[in-house]
Design a protein around this motif. Structure first.
Motif, PDB file in Angstrom:
ATOM      1  N   ARG A 575      -0.983  10.459  -0.151  1.00  0.00           N
ATOM      2  CA  ARG A 575      -1.321   9.250   0.598  1.00  0.00           C
ATOM      3  C   ARG A 575      -2.393   8.453  -0.138  1.00  0.00           C
ATOM      4  O   ARG A 575      -3.358   9.017  -0.644  1.00  0.00           O
ATOM      5  CB  ARG A 575      -1.813   9.625   1.995  1.00  0.00           C
ATOM      6  N   ARG A 576      -2.200   7.155  -0.189  1.00  0.00           N
ATOM      7  CA  ARG A 576      -3.199   6.251  -0.786  1.00  0.00           C
ATOM      8  C   ARG A 576      -3.501   5.150   0.212  1.00  0.00           C
ATOM      9  O   ARG A 576      -2.608   4.680   0.928  1.00  0.00           O
ATOM     10  CB  ARG A 576      -2.676   5.617  -2.078  1.00  0.00           C
ATOM     11  N   THR A 577      -4.752   4.708   0.238  1.00  0.00           N
ATOM     12  CA  THR A 577      -5.170   3.641   1.142  1.00  0.00           C
ATOM     13  C   THR A 577      -5.602   2.433   0.336  1.00  0.00           C
ATOM     14  O   THR A 577      -6.365   2.553  -0.630  1.00  0.00           O
ATOM     15  CB  THR A 577      -6.310   4.107   2.059  1.00  0.00           C
ATOM     16  N   PHE A 578      -5.112   1.268   0.745  1.00  0.00           N
ATOM     17  CA  PHE A 578      -5.496   0.005   0.115  1.00  0.00           C
ATOM     18  C   PHE A 578      -5.997  -0.926   1.219  1.00  0.00           C
ATOM     19  O   PHE A 578      -5.241  -1.278   2.131  1.00  0.00           O
ATOM     20  CB  PHE A 578      -4.306  -0.618  -0.614  1.00  0.00           C
ATOM     21  N   GLU A 579      -7.260  -1.284   1.134  1.00  0.00           N
ATOM     22  CA  GLU A 579      -7.863  -2.144   2.156  1.00  0.00           C
ATOM     23  C   GLU A 579      -8.033  -3.555   1.624  1.00  0.00           C
ATOM     24  O   GLU A 579      -8.609  -3.774   0.554  1.00  0.00           O
ATOM     25  CB  GLU A 579      -9.216  -1.590   2.603  1.00  0.00           C
ATOM     26  N   LEU A 580      -7.524  -4.513   2.388  1.00  0.00           N
ATOM     27  CA  LEU A 580      -7.625  -5.924   2.041  1.00  0.00           C
ATOM     28  C   LEU A 580      -8.933  -6.458   2.598  1.00  0.00           C
ATOM     29  O   LEU A 580      -9.185  -6.358   3.811  1.00  0.00           O
ATOM     30  CB  LEU A 580      -6.434  -6.698   2.603  1.00  0.00           C
ATOM     31  N   GLN A 581      -9.756  -7.025   1.738  1.00  0.00           N
ATOM     32  CA  GLN A 581     -11.130  -7.350   2.117  1.00  0.00           C
ATOM     33  C   GLN A 581     -11.507  -8.764   1.694  1.00  0.00           C
ATOM     34  O   GLN A 581     -10.967  -9.302   0.730  1.00  0.00           O
ATOM     35  CB  GLN A 581     -12.094  -6.366   1.445  1.00  0.00           C
ATOM     36  N   ARG A 582     -12.465  -9.306   2.401  1.00  0.00           N
ATOM     37  CA  ARG A 582     -13.085 -10.571   2.012  1.00  0.00           C
ATOM     38  C   ARG A 582     -14.247 -10.244   1.089  1.00  0.00           C
ATOM     39  O   ARG A 582     -15.122  -9.449   1.420  1.00  0.00           O
ATOM     40  CB  ARG A 582     -13.597 -11.310   3.245  1.00  0.00           C
ATOM     41  N   GLY A 583     -14.246 -10.836  -0.094  1.00  0.00           N
ATOM     42  CA  GLY A 583     -15.303 -10.571  -1.056  1.00  0.00           C
ATOM     43  C   GLY A 583     -16.525 -11.439  -0.817  1.00  0.00           C
ATOM     44  O   GLY A 583     -16.456 -12.478  -0.168  1.00  0.00           O
ATOM     45  N   GLY A 584     -17.638 -11.028  -1.368  1.00  0.00           N
ATOM     46  CA  GLY A 584     -18.867 -11.789  -1.242  1.00  0.00           C
ATOM     47  C   GLY A 584     -19.207 -12.595  -2.474  1.00  0.00           C
ATOM     48  O   GLY A 584     -20.267 -13.217  -2.537  1.00  0.00           O
ATOM     49  N   ILE A 593      -9.243  -6.029  -3.012  1.00  0.00           N
ATOM     50  CA  ILE A 593      -8.531  -4.861  -2.492  1.00  0.00           C
ATOM     51  C   ILE A 593      -9.296  -3.620  -2.948  1.00  0.00           C
ATOM     52  O   ILE A 593      -9.552  -3.447  -4.148  1.00  0.00           O
ATOM     53  CB  ILE A 593      -7.077  -4.828  -2.978  1.00  0.00           C
ATOM     54  N   ASN A 594      -9.712  -2.805  -1.980  1.00  0.00           N
ATOM     55  CA  ASN A 594     -10.564  -1.632  -2.241  1.00  0.00           C
ATOM     56  C   ASN A 594     -11.802  -2.027  -3.046  1.00  0.00           C
ATOM     57  O   ASN A 594     -12.255  -1.292  -3.917  1.00  0.00           O
ATOM     58  CB  ASN A 594      -9.775  -0.542  -2.971  1.00  0.00           C
ATOM     59  N   GLY A 595     -12.325  -3.190  -2.744  1.00  0.00           N
ATOM     60  CA  GLY A 595     -13.559  -3.644  -3.382  1.00  0.00           C
ATOM     61  C   GLY A 595     -13.381  -4.260  -4.750  1.00  0.00           C
ATOM     62  O   GLY A 595     -14.368  -4.640  -5.377  1.00  0.00           O
ATOM     63  N   HIS A 596     -12.127  -4.392  -5.230  1.00  0.00           N
ATOM     64  CA  HIS A 596     -11.879  -4.882  -6.581  1.00  0.00           C
ATOM     65  C   HIS A 596     -11.083  -6.176  -6.568  1.00  0.00           C
ATOM     66  O   HIS A 596     -10.053  -6.262  -5.888  1.00  0.00           O
ATOM     67  CB  HIS A 596     -11.092  -3.845  -7.394  1.00  0.00           C
ATOM     68  N   PRO A 597     -11.504  -7.170  -7.343  1.00  0.00           N
ATOM     69  CA  PRO A 597     -10.620  -8.294  -7.619  1.00  0.00           C
ATOM     70  C   PRO A 597      -9.569  -7.869  -8.630  1.00  0.00           C
ATOM     71  O   PRO A 597      -9.745  -6.885  -9.351  1.00  0.00           O
ATOM     72  CB  PRO A 597     -11.560  -9.352  -8.205  1.00  0.00           C
ATOM     73  N   PHE A 598      -8.465  -8.592  -8.677  1.00  0.00           N
ATOM     74  CA  PHE A 598      -7.386  -8.206  -9.577  1.00  0.00           C
ATOM     75  C   PHE A 598      -7.821  -8.264 -11.032  1.00  0.00           C
ATOM     76  O   PHE A 598      -8.386  -9.241 -11.495  1.00  0.00           O
ATOM     77  CB  PHE A 598      -6.171  -9.120  -9.385  1.00  0.00           C
TER      78      PHE A 598
END
Length: 701
Positions: A575-584, A593-598
């Motif tokens: 299992r892997r989790t990918f969280e979509l987030q608003r960056g600062g 995504i998971n704290g990383h920009p592409f």
């Protein structure tokens, strides 16, 4: 990545600098701004690093809606073999024959010992990226906002203009939407995409959006496709520059040879890194229905008897082979409907985002397509088009039709309903509405539901049909529906001249999330007619499709496509989790995504070919919706919101886009078969994707 001369520092360069605070500053400082085109060429502006001004234009009012017929695309013809033989760079299976950079196909039809050893040679198609004019309506229009024209004269609100100026598009073969290519499982297709965007034969003003280096990258969404033909920026971050070409090979081989993996409705669009939204909005959209010779051949007298009659491109019946002489085919009564919201420059709206513009207005662009990179929310327009025509009509026969819905919008979500109206369309401005309430331009205040949809698929066929009062269509999502035009939902027969409106009831003032709809509370004033269906005759038309698909004789037990079997022990899978987030960070990297920009050099996952996993996709963005798209193979939803929130209607079938409301979490079962290589997953609100909400992943042997 090749640089255009318009950008000294790309996002990839920024990420390599390391510190996030440094990144944010460097992004703002590193993008010179293209000014409006002069003589058909974008030029470098002088201002950089400005915040986006999220101000939308008020488009001129289209005075005669439903004047233009709905464009029903005809299938594209393959290139004759003699013509292909004369090409300097002929398609083939050899080393270096996949693109102008010397790429090679992983698999090729007829390749000995492969899963496609028995497949015939592919039909060859050619799509050139061309600069072309585009009219979205032939109607006269009226200004709703006064502005000062290029001569310095005031043009007051209320001025009637006989016709809009043409907008400039970058289209496949110069069209928007571009080509429709009908394909069939077991019969490969190879499409050569060739970049001619450096040419401007009509000397058109290019405007100030679209990839500034005129590059492209075409993705078949969501084809089971080798990475080199997938058109994704993890495999090919440098994209294809003017003069370059790529042969995207679509084997039309279902994943693992599994019949349940066959799809029905795909589309292709640009995927150029950082400018996907701008290029899609500029016109890089095409359609590729997939037919199955067993269950869904496009012939309503065979298979599942879904509506459709095979014909040649002239509309004439095809002989016993079922194909036109060149191997292609057309299907009548099977009509794709691509929805696209549009904004037209009002001569006053400021041009400023993270990519270009200094906040200035451009009266010389009045009435032409307006686009801005709005990373905070996303981009929405106030004119709704179908097949890139604003408010078209379609005369229909009294029989069943198959419609394939696609939201080709940058950010807008739709909820579609079939409605009747005695009073007909009224302009929103005539009803006293102002500001964002003008979106859609027209209303049917007395609109009432009059028919239902029988949903038969999303990207592929469902296990069983669903009777739907409405369809909620988010960016990149597809819905396959049947509409019976012989009767209204109360059983009353239709007659010549009856009118049914395909109506959007989902209110979405900006690209953040829908505000009103069946799931959020309906705004009774927001009923925007998008397509006008007119019954053309009192007589019933010949119809050999299955009566079980009629809304009046609906059979919920009718079997369509068996779905992917999910292992009973799926909870024990990796299992892997990918969280979509608003960056600062702001600027180009507002979404993570998971704290990383592409970053194409840093994949977030590596999976084994043939393996299966559960991916957990979590919306942690705090108030935004995200249509999350996973490339390469479709998924099956196994759990939504921990089992507490129930399933969406679409969760019953395989799909490639996950609709995530704020704070939702969805678990999906995935496999990866046939190919190896680099792929991506990303939000299909393209403003989010273009501002870093994407991650790369890789399939290894």
């Amino acid at each position: 990545m090749k640089k255009s001369g318009l950008s000294n520092l790309s996002r990839r360069d920024v990420l390599k600098l390391g510190a996030a605070t440094t990144a944010a500053a460097a992004v703002g400082a590193g993008r010179p701004t293209p000014a409006l085109a002069s003589g058909g060429n974008q030029a470098t502006g002088s201002c950089t690093g400005l915040q986006a001004i999220e101000a939308y234009p008020t488009s001129p009012l289209i005075l005669e809606p439903f004047k233009d017929p709905l464009p029903v695309p005809k299938s594209q013809a393959p290139i004759p073999a003699a013509t292909v033989a004369a090409w300097a760079n002929r398609p083939g299976s050899g080393v270096g024959q996949q693109d102008s950079s010397g790429g090679t196909h992983q698999l090729y039809p007829g390749q000995a010992g492969s899963v496609v050893a028995s497949y015939p040679a592919p039909l060859i198609y050619k799509n050139t990226l061309e600069v072309a004019p585009k009219s979205f309506s032939s109607s006269p229009v009226r200004t709703l906002v006064g502005y000062r024209n290029t001569k310095g004269n005031v043009v007051p609100a209320g001025t009637v203009v006989p016709k809009l100026p043409d907008s400039t598009i970058y289209g496949f073969n110069g069209a928007f939407p571009g080509s429709l290519i009908n394909v069939e499982y077991g019969k490969p297709a190879l499409v050569r995409f060739e970049n001619h965007l450096q040419e401007n034969p009509h000397n058109l003003d290019r405007g100030d959006f679209g990839a500034p280096d005129w590059s492209f990258l075409t993705h078949l969404h969501n084809g089971h496709t080798a990475s080199e033909s997938d058109g994704n920026p993890h495999h090919r971050p440098e994209c294809y520059q003017p003069g370059e070409w790529v042969d995207n090979l679509y084997l039309n081989y279902p994943a693992g040879g599994d019949e349940t993996q066959k799809q029905a409705f795909l589309w292709f669009h640009d995927h150029r890194l950082d400018h996907t939204g701008a290029n899609v909005y500029k016109g890089m959209v095409g359609i590729m229905p997939h037919y199955d010779p067993v269950l869904d051949p496009g012939d309503e007298s065979a298979g599942l008897h879904l509506p459709g009659v095979r014909s040649n491109r002239a509309g004439q019946p095809i002989g016993a082979t079922g194909y036109d002489a060149d191997g292609s085919f057309q299907v009548e009564y099977d009509i794709p409907l691509a929805f696209y919201d549009l904004a037209l420059d009002d001569g006053v709206a400021p041009h400023q985002d993270f990519h270009n513009g200094c906040g200035e207005s451009h009266p010389e662009q009045w009435g032409k397509a307006y686009f801005r990179h709005f990373p905070n929310h996303g981009f929405v327009g106030d004119i709704f088009t179908t097949n890139c025509t604003a408010y078209p009509y379609l005369e229909v026969k009294r029989r069943k039709y198959r419609f394939r819905f696609l939201s080709a919008s940058i950010s807008r979500c739709y909820e579609l309903k079939l409605m009747s109206s005695r009073g007909g369309p009224k302009s929103a401005v005539s009803l006293g509405l102002t500001g964002p309430e003008l979106q859609g331009q027209y209303r049917i205040p007395d609109g009432q539901q009059c028919m239902q949809f029988v949903q038969i698929g999303t990207s592929g066929l469902l296990p069983k049909p669903l009777l739907r009062d409405s369809i909620e269509d988010w960016p990149a999502m597809r819905y396959d529906v049947v509409v019976d035009f012989t009767k209204f939902m109360d059983g009353t027969p239709t007659k010549k001249g009856d009118v049914i409106y395909l109506t959007n009831i989902m209110k979405m003032p900006d690209g953040r999330l829908p505000k009103n709809g069946s799931r959020f509370g309906i705004d009774q004033q927001f009923k925007v007619p998008m397509v006008k269906f007119i019954v053309g005759s009192d007589a019933l038309a010949p119809d050999n499709s299955d009566p079980g698909l009629s809304a009046n004789s609906f059979n919920p037990n009718l079997s369509l496509r068996p779905q992917t079997a999910i292992p009973a022990d799926w909870q024990n899978l990796p299992r892997r989790t990918f969280e979509l987030q608003r960056g600062g960070f702001g600027g180009e990297i507002q979404w993570l995504i998971n704290g990383h920009p592409f970053d194409p050099s840093v994949p977030l996952a590596e999976v084994k070919r043939g393996a299966a996993e559960v991916w957990v996709i979590r919306n942690g963005g705090g108030g935004w919706t995200h249509p999350m798209h996973l490339h390469q193979e479709e998924h099956m939803v196994v759990q939504r919101n921990g089992g507490k929130g129930g399933f969406h209607a679409d969760d019953a079938a395989k799909d490639d886009v996950i609709a995530l409301d704020p704070s939702e979490e969805v678990w999906v079962y995935r496999k990866w078969r046939t190919y190896v290589g680099k792929y991506v997953a990303h939000c299909h609100n393209l403003a989010h994707e273009d501002h870093a909400m994407m991650f790369g992943w890789k399939i290894v042997p």
